[in-house]
Design a protein around this motif. Structure first.
Motif, PDB file in Angstrom:
ATOM      1  N   ARG A   1      49.944 -56.756 -31.096  1.00 63.75           N
ATOM      2  CA  ARG A   1      49.355 -55.598 -30.431  1.00 63.75           C
ATOM      3  C   ARG A   1      50.365 -54.868 -29.556  1.00 63.75           C
ATOM      4  O   ARG A   1      51.359 -55.439 -29.119  1.00 63.75           O
ATOM      5  CB  ARG A   1      48.141 -56.035 -29.608  1.00 63.75           C
ATOM      6  CG  ARG A   1      46.989 -56.480 -30.494  1.00 63.75           C
ATOM      7  CD  ARG A   1      45.756 -56.885 -29.703  1.00 63.75           C
ATOM      8  NE  ARG A   1      45.961 -58.135 -28.969  1.00 63.75           N
ATOM      9  CZ  ARG A   1      45.878 -58.248 -27.651  1.00 63.75           C
ATOM     10  NH1 ARG A   1      45.601 -57.183 -26.908  1.00 63.75           N
ATOM     11  NH2 ARG A   1      46.051 -59.402 -27.072  1.00 63.75           N
TER      12      ARG A   1
ATOM     13  N   VAL B   1      50.606 -51.764 -26.300  1.00 65.79           N
ATOM     14  CA  VAL B   1      49.924 -50.967 -25.286  1.00 65.79           C
ATOM     15  C   VAL B   1      50.161 -49.488 -25.595  1.00 65.79           C
ATOM     16  O   VAL B   1      51.308 -49.039 -25.683  1.00 65.79           O
ATOM     17  CB  VAL B   1      50.453 -51.290 -23.875  1.00 65.79           C
ATOM     18  CG1 VAL B   1      49.793 -50.379 -22.837  1.00 65.79           C
ATOM     19  CG2 VAL B   1      50.190 -52.749 -23.527  1.00 65.79           C
TER      20      VAL B   1
ATOM     21  N   GLU C   1      46.892 -45.356 -22.637  1.00 63.56           N
ATOM     22  CA  GLU C   1      45.898 -46.358 -22.268  1.00 63.56           C
ATOM     23  C   GLU C   1      45.798 -46.481 -20.751  1.00 63.56           C
ATOM     24  O   GLU C   1      46.814 -46.482 -20.046  1.00 63.56           O
ATOM     25  CB  GLU C   1      46.289 -47.709 -22.880  1.00 63.56           C
ATOM     26  CG  GLU C   1      45.169 -48.704 -22.971  1.00 63.56           C
ATOM     27  CD  GLU C   1      45.488 -49.853 -23.919  1.00 63.56           C
ATOM     28  OE1 GLU C   1      44.767 -50.860 -23.863  1.00 63.56           O
ATOM     29  OE2 GLU C   1      46.452 -49.740 -24.698  1.00 63.56           O
ATOM     30  N   LYS C   2      44.595 -46.600 -20.239  1.00 67.80           N
ATOM     31  CA  LYS C   2      44.404 -46.760 -18.804  1.00 67.80           C
ATOM     32  C   LYS C   2      44.862 -48.149 -18.373  1.00 67.80           C
ATOM     33  O   LYS C   2      44.666 -49.124 -19.096  1.00 67.80           O
ATOM     34  CB  LYS C   2      42.933 -46.543 -18.441  1.00 67.80           C
ATOM     35  CG  LYS C   2      42.460 -45.112 -18.647  1.00 67.80           C
ATOM     36  CD  LYS C   2      41.012 -44.936 -18.222  1.00 67.80           C
ATOM     37  CE  LYS C   2      40.574 -43.479 -18.410  1.00 67.80           C
ATOM     38  NZ  LYS C   2      39.157 -43.275 -18.020  1.00 67.80           N
TER      39      LYS C   2
ATOM     40  N   ALA D   1      43.719 -50.404 -16.321  1.00 67.61           N
ATOM     41  CA  ALA D   1      42.684 -51.442 -16.305  1.00 67.61           C
ATOM     42  C   ALA D   1      42.380 -51.937 -17.713  1.00 67.61           C
ATOM     43  O   ALA D   1      42.217 -53.138 -17.955  1.00 67.61           O
ATOM     44  CB  ALA D   1      41.414 -50.907 -15.651  1.00 67.61           C
ATOM     45  N   GLN D   2      42.323 -51.022 -18.657  1.00 69.72           N
ATOM     46  CA  GLN D   2      42.078 -51.391 -20.048  1.00 69.72           C
ATOM     47  C   GLN D   2      43.254 -52.176 -20.603  1.00 69.72           C
ATOM     48  O   GLN D   2      43.079 -53.171 -21.326  1.00 69.72           O
ATOM     49  CB  GLN D   2      41.845 -50.133 -20.874  1.00 69.72           C
ATOM     50  CG  GLN D   2      41.549 -50.407 -22.350  1.00 69.72           C
ATOM     51  CD  GLN D   2      41.405 -49.128 -23.163  1.00 69.72           C
ATOM     52  OE1 GLN D   2      41.517 -48.031 -22.612  1.00 69.72           O
ATOM     53  NE2 GLN D   2      41.155 -49.260 -24.450  1.00 69.72           N
ATOM     54  N   ALA D   3      44.469 -51.743 -20.272  1.00 71.15           N
ATOM     55  CA  ALA D   3      45.666 -52.432 -20.745  1.00 71.15           C
ATOM     56  C   ALA D   3      45.719 -53.865 -20.224  1.00 71.15           C
ATOM     57  O   ALA D   3      46.134 -54.779 -20.943  1.00 71.15           O
ATOM     58  CB  ALA D   3      46.910 -51.668 -20.320  1.00 71.15           C
TER      59      ALA D   3
ATOM     60  N   ARG E   1      43.107 -55.777 -19.447  1.00 70.90           N
ATOM     61  CA  ARG E   1      42.070 -56.586 -20.101  1.00 70.90           C
ATOM     62  C   ARG E   1      42.518 -57.081 -21.471  1.00 70.90           C
ATOM     63  O   ARG E   1      42.192 -58.195 -21.869  1.00 70.90           O
ATOM     64  CB  ARG E   1      40.771 -55.785 -20.222  1.00 70.90           C
ATOM     65  CG  ARG E   1      40.006 -55.635 -18.924  1.00 70.90           C
ATOM     66  CD  ARG E   1      38.576 -55.156 -19.164  1.00 70.90           C
ATOM     67  NE  ARG E   1      38.549 -53.820 -19.755  1.00 70.90           N
ATOM     68  CZ  ARG E   1      38.515 -52.695 -19.043  1.00 70.90           C
ATOM     69  NH1 ARG E   1      38.525 -52.755 -17.726  1.00 70.90           N
ATOM     70  NH2 ARG E   1      38.478 -51.521 -19.646  1.00 70.90           N
ATOM     71  N   ARG E   2      43.272 -56.247 -22.192  1.00 68.26           N
ATOM     72  CA  ARG E   2      43.691 -56.626 -23.537  1.00 68.26           C
ATOM     73  C   ARG E   2      45.198 -56.824 -23.626  1.00 68.26           C
ATOM     74  O   ARG E   2      45.780 -56.822 -24.699  1.00 68.26           O
ATOM     75  CB  ARG E   2      43.261 -55.539 -24.536  1.00 68.26           C
ATOM     76  CG  ARG E   2      43.802 -54.157 -24.219  1.00 68.26           C
ATOM     77  CD  ARG E   2      43.390 -53.148 -25.274  1.00 68.26           C
ATOM     78  NE  ARG E   2      43.949 -53.464 -26.572  1.00 68.26           N
ATOM     79  CZ  ARG E   2      45.184 -53.108 -26.953  1.00 68.26           C
ATOM     80  NH1 ARG E   2      45.996 -52.463 -26.111  1.00 68.26           N
ATOM     81  NH2 ARG E   2      45.609 -53.422 -28.148  1.00 68.26           N
TER      82      ARG E   2
ATOM     83  N   ALA F   1      50.404 -49.210 -17.011  1.00 69.21           N
ATOM     84  CA  ALA F   1      50.204 -50.536 -17.582  1.00 69.21           C
ATOM     85  C   ALA F   1      51.347 -51.467 -17.203  1.00 69.21           C
ATOM     86  O   ALA F   1      51.135 -52.646 -16.872  1.00 69.21           O
ATOM     87  CB  ALA F   1      50.082 -50.433 -19.101  1.00 69.21           C
TER      88      ALA F   1
END
Length: 350
Positions: free
Chosen positions: A67, A69, A73-74, A76-78, A80-81, A110
């Motif tokens: 994966r 980033v 990408e925000k 917080a989202q970055a 989490r994943r 990120a």
């Protein structure tokens, strides 16, 4: 003998990924035989680029990640994943001691969030700050923060001064860098309250810093001081303005030099000088995150091969330096200096 360093690289970071990052790594490798690399990302894509770079043979390992980033990408989202991405893995390599520094041209928010989560801070500050080396008439100045911390009180600005001074010594070899605060004027009463308070703390002499007072915007490229401190909001606007101006001047110059056969001939004859001029216009693309338990250097999303090499060069300098210990020593004096600036409590108030 110079110690061999390992640099972990987010090979998928930036707008171009391995097609630019790997040649940039090769450029850095050609400049120093004491560097090795671990490249994180799509193994097939990275390996294909490595096949074109004989300089990296035997000096670069590839670690596959599924994966990436995304640049938009925000944070917080970055987060989490993030685990298992090329960016996360490059930073984690520093924490685990597999590399002495990490480099990425990926998503700034990120990178900041992941670096803070994985490495933590080495000094008692909330977040790391972004620093750039700013070109000037006499060399370069260190400017910080340029985007990581939008709102800054006086104490945070003094922290930036401490970190920037240690960074400039490590990165640019100046034994005793001078320090200034970016402001809208040089007079004592100018600027908002936070800047004036930071000025008073730095002027108190409680730090081993050569503080020179206020620096105005038109002095950013005059090297009035070695280190110029500001909040991330102002610093980022200044940085983007400088980058945009450099692109504008470069574009206008190209248009003027290609407008006729005569000017094209003149441009050809002056090519080396014009290239040197173009390279000096814009601030360095290598922006370290200061204050972490480890070295992380950010290059901008549109980074070229030269920019990636510059970021690696900066990462190696910082990894070999003692700047983190210098920062920690001066930070211990900050609490007392801030307390001295507070008005005394009034007893017996009704």
């Amino acid at each position: 003998m110079t110690e061999t360093l390992t640099i972990s690289v987010d090979a998928m970071g930036g707008d171009h990924g391995p097609s630019v990052v790997v040649p940039g790594v090769a450029k850095a490798a050609a400049e120093s035989s004491h560097l090795k690399f671990v490249l994180y990302g799509d193994e097939a894509a990275i390996t294909a680029e490595l096949a074109r770079q004989p300089t990296l043979q035997g000096r670069a390992l590839v670690r596959h990640t599924d994966r990436v980033v995304a640049m938009d990408e925000k944070p917080a989202q970055a987060l989490r994943r993030g685990k298992g991405t090329s960016m996360w893995s490059a930073i984690e390599a520093v924490k685990e001691g597999q590399a002495q520094a990490a480099v990425s041209a990926g998503n700034t928010g990120a990178l900041m969030a992941m670096s803070l989560l994985i490495l933590r801070m080495s000094v008692p500050v909330e977040r790391p700050c972004l620093v750039v080396s700013w070109p000037g008439v006499k060399g370069v100045s260190t400017v910080l923060d340029v985007g990581a911390n939008v709102d800054c009180d006086a104490e945070r600005l003094v922290e930036f001064a401490i970190m920037g001074e240690a960074f400039h010594r490590a990165a640019h070899g100046v034994e005793r860098p001078t320090v200034g605060l970016l402001n809208i004027g040089s007079e004592e009463m100018k600027g908002h309250e936070e800047v004036r308070q930071a000025h008073a703390i730095l002027r108190s002499g409680k730090f081993d810093l050569d503080y020179r007072g206020f620096v105005e915007g038109d002095e950013l490229s005059q090297n009035k001081t070695d280190v110029i401190v500001t909040d991330g909001f102002t610093g980022n606007i200044a940085l983007k303005t400088a980058e945009g101006t450099a692109k504008y001047v470069g574009g206008e110059l190209r248009a003027a030099l290609t407008s006729s056969l005569v000017t094209k001939l003149g441009a050809l004859l002056a090519r080396s000088g014009l290239l040197a001029f173009s390279e000096k216009l814009s601030p360095d693309a290598a922006a370290p995150l200061l204050g972490l338990n480890g070295v992380v250097v950010k290059s901008h999303g549109g980074a070229s091969e030269r920019d990636i090499a510059s970021a690696i060069r900066m990462a190696a300098k910082l990894a070999r330096s003692d700047f983190a210990a210098e920062i920690e020593r001066n930070m211990t004096r900050l609490t007392a200096a801030v307390a001295d600036q507070q008005p005394p409590a009034v007893d017996g108030a009704a």
